[in-house]
Enzyme design. Structure first.
Site, PDB file in Angstrom:
ATOM      1  N   ASP A   1       0.694  -1.080  -0.084  1.00  0.00           N
ATOM      2  CA  ASP A   1       0.091  -0.051  -0.031  1.00  0.00           C
ATOM      3  C   ASP A   1       1.032   1.330   0.091  1.00  0.00           C
ATOM      4  O   ASP A   1       2.144   1.341   0.182  1.00  0.00           O
ATOM      5  CB  ASP A   1      -0.856   0.173   1.091  1.00  0.00           C
ATOM      6  CG  ASP A   1      -0.061  -0.681   2.403  1.00  0.00           C
ATOM      7  OD1 ASP A   1       0.813  -0.756   2.471  1.00  0.00           O
ATOM      8  OD2 ASP A   1      -1.024  -1.051   3.329  1.00  0.00           O
TER       9      ASP A   1
ATOM     10  N   ASN B   1      -7.572  -3.067  14.105  1.00  0.00           N
ATOM     11  CA  ASN B   1      -9.269  -3.367  13.599  1.00  0.00           C
ATOM     12  C   ASN B   1      -9.410  -4.728  12.674  1.00  0.00           C
ATOM     13  O   ASN B   1     -10.226  -4.905  12.321  1.00  0.00           O
ATOM     14  CB  ASN B   1      -9.920  -2.112  12.927  1.00  0.00           C
ATOM     15  CG  ASN B   1      -9.075  -1.731  11.604  1.00  0.00           C
ATOM     16  OD1 ASN B   1      -8.178  -2.436  11.253  1.00  0.00           O
ATOM     17  ND2 ASN B   1      -9.534  -0.669  11.003  1.00  0.00           N
TER      18      ASN B   1
ATOM     19  N   HIS C   1      -7.431  -5.245   9.871  1.00  0.00           N
ATOM     20  CA  HIS C   1      -7.279  -4.887   8.415  1.00  0.00           C
ATOM     21  C   HIS C   1      -5.782  -5.612   8.006  1.00  0.00           C
ATOM     22  O   HIS C   1      -5.162  -5.780   8.738  1.00  0.00           O
ATOM     23  CB  HIS C   1      -7.239  -3.546   8.099  1.00  0.00           C
ATOM     24  CG  HIS C   1      -6.028  -2.739   8.598  1.00  0.00           C
ATOM     25  ND1 HIS C   1      -6.095  -1.263   8.955  1.00  0.00           N
ATOM     26  CD2 HIS C   1      -4.714  -2.732   8.689  1.00  0.00           C
ATOM     27  CE1 HIS C   1      -5.066  -0.817   9.382  1.00  0.00           C
ATOM     28  NE2 HIS C   1      -4.146  -1.612   9.094  1.00  0.00           N
TER      29      HIS C   1
ATOM     30  N   GLU D   1      -9.813  -2.296   4.902  1.00  0.00           N
ATOM     31  CA  GLU D   1     -10.609  -2.042   6.180  1.00  0.00           C
ATOM     32  C   GLU D   1     -11.727  -2.775   6.360  1.00  0.00           C
ATOM     33  O   GLU D   1     -12.426  -3.426   5.338  1.00  0.00           O
ATOM     34  CB  GLU D   1     -10.962  -0.460   6.156  1.00  0.00           C
ATOM     35  CG  GLU D   1      -9.644   0.472   6.057  1.00  0.00           C
ATOM     36  CD  GLU D   1      -8.960   0.524   7.250  1.00  0.00           C
ATOM     37  OE1 GLU D   1      -8.998  -0.459   8.150  1.00  0.00           O
ATOM     38  OE2 GLU D   1      -8.230   1.508   7.671  1.00  0.00           O
TER      39      GLU D   1
END
Ligand code: F6R
Length: 250
Positions: free
Chosen positions: A67, A136, A138, A143
């Site tokens: 990313d 979370n 990811h 996400e």
């Protein structure tokens, strides 16, 4: 999915470095999928040490990072290009042009994402994908509540991700709202996956990913269906596992 629980961060990092070096020894022209973030810093330091002592070479390998922030050029100090250059690429022997990251600074990030997906395909796909995990759940910047079969694209970062990544930015800066990320289907296409998670703040995400249902709520849970995924944890990251006895200390 194999789970290895190591006593501490250093031994978890060493195990991932061992696997990566074994894979490169068996196939020197491997295509590596790489991640950034705090978890990866000791891994890159370890790989640089092993390179300097002659235990591994990247001369024939290629890499594709997961990313990059939208709007950040390679020279931006908080860009993932910059992170990878400074922490890893500058210190080992990849050939010029062998390292790839999404072009977050492109005037058309969606088109840049499509081109990146095509370049992974053209390289023959990823042999080994290294992953971290967000608090979370990811992986990459996929996400919660996205698609489990996504490809490389522009993703809007969750508020909790921007908050977690604020530590890499100065007080007067905030993390960008969007990133180009390799998708979950692209990650699942990798022939082998190793996820490294260390520290107590990852224990909920690790529990949800390994012991919860496969669900868009926890993107990393999709790895439960990968044919060759290894999850490498230190004790703290493993501390919320309900079935810890199933994952005996490695
Ligand atoms: C970054 C990436 C992310 C990170 C995750 C954990 O390239 O792929 O999924 O792995 O956000 O980041 P750290 O290690 O900083 O907790």
């Amino acid at each position: 999915m194999r789970v290895r629980v190591l006593p501490d961060e250093a031994s978890a990092v060493a195990l991932v470095a061992d696997r990566l070096c074994e894979i490169l020894a068996a196939k020197p022209d491997s295509v590596l999928g790489l991640a950034t973030g705090g978890t990866m810093e000791p891994l890159y330091a370890e790989l640089v040490t092993r390179f300097r002592s002659g235990h591994v070479s990247f001369a024939q390998a290629k890499s594709f990072n997961l990313d990059e922030y939208v709007g950040m050029g390679p020279d931006h100090p908080q860009s993932y290009h910059h992170f990878m250059q400074r922490r890893f690429f500058d210190h080992v022997d990849f050939q010029p042009g062998a390292n790839h990251l999404p072009d977050g600074a492109s005037p058309d990030p969606a088109q840049a994402a499509d081109a990146y997906e095509a370049s992974i395909r053209d390289a023959g796909g990823i042999d080994l994908q290294i992953l971290g995990i967000g608090r979370n759940g990811h992986i990459g910047f996929n996400e919660p509540h996205g698609s489990l079969c996504s490809r490389t694209r522009v993703e809007t970062l969750a508020p909790s991700t921007r908050e977690a990544n604020q530590r890499f930015f100065s007080e007067d800066q905030t993390p960008p709202r969007q990133a180009v990320t390799v998708g979950l289907a692209t990650i699942m296409d990798a022939r082998r996956v190793i996820l490294l998670a260390t520290g107590q703040d990852k224990n909920w995400a690790v529990h949800a990913a390994l012991e919860g249902p496969v669900s868009t709520r926890t993107p990393a849970s999709v790895l439960q269906t990968h044919p060759d995924a290894t999850i490498v944890l230190d004790r703290m990251a493993a501390s919320a596992l309900e079935f810890e006895d199933r994952h005996a200390l490695a």
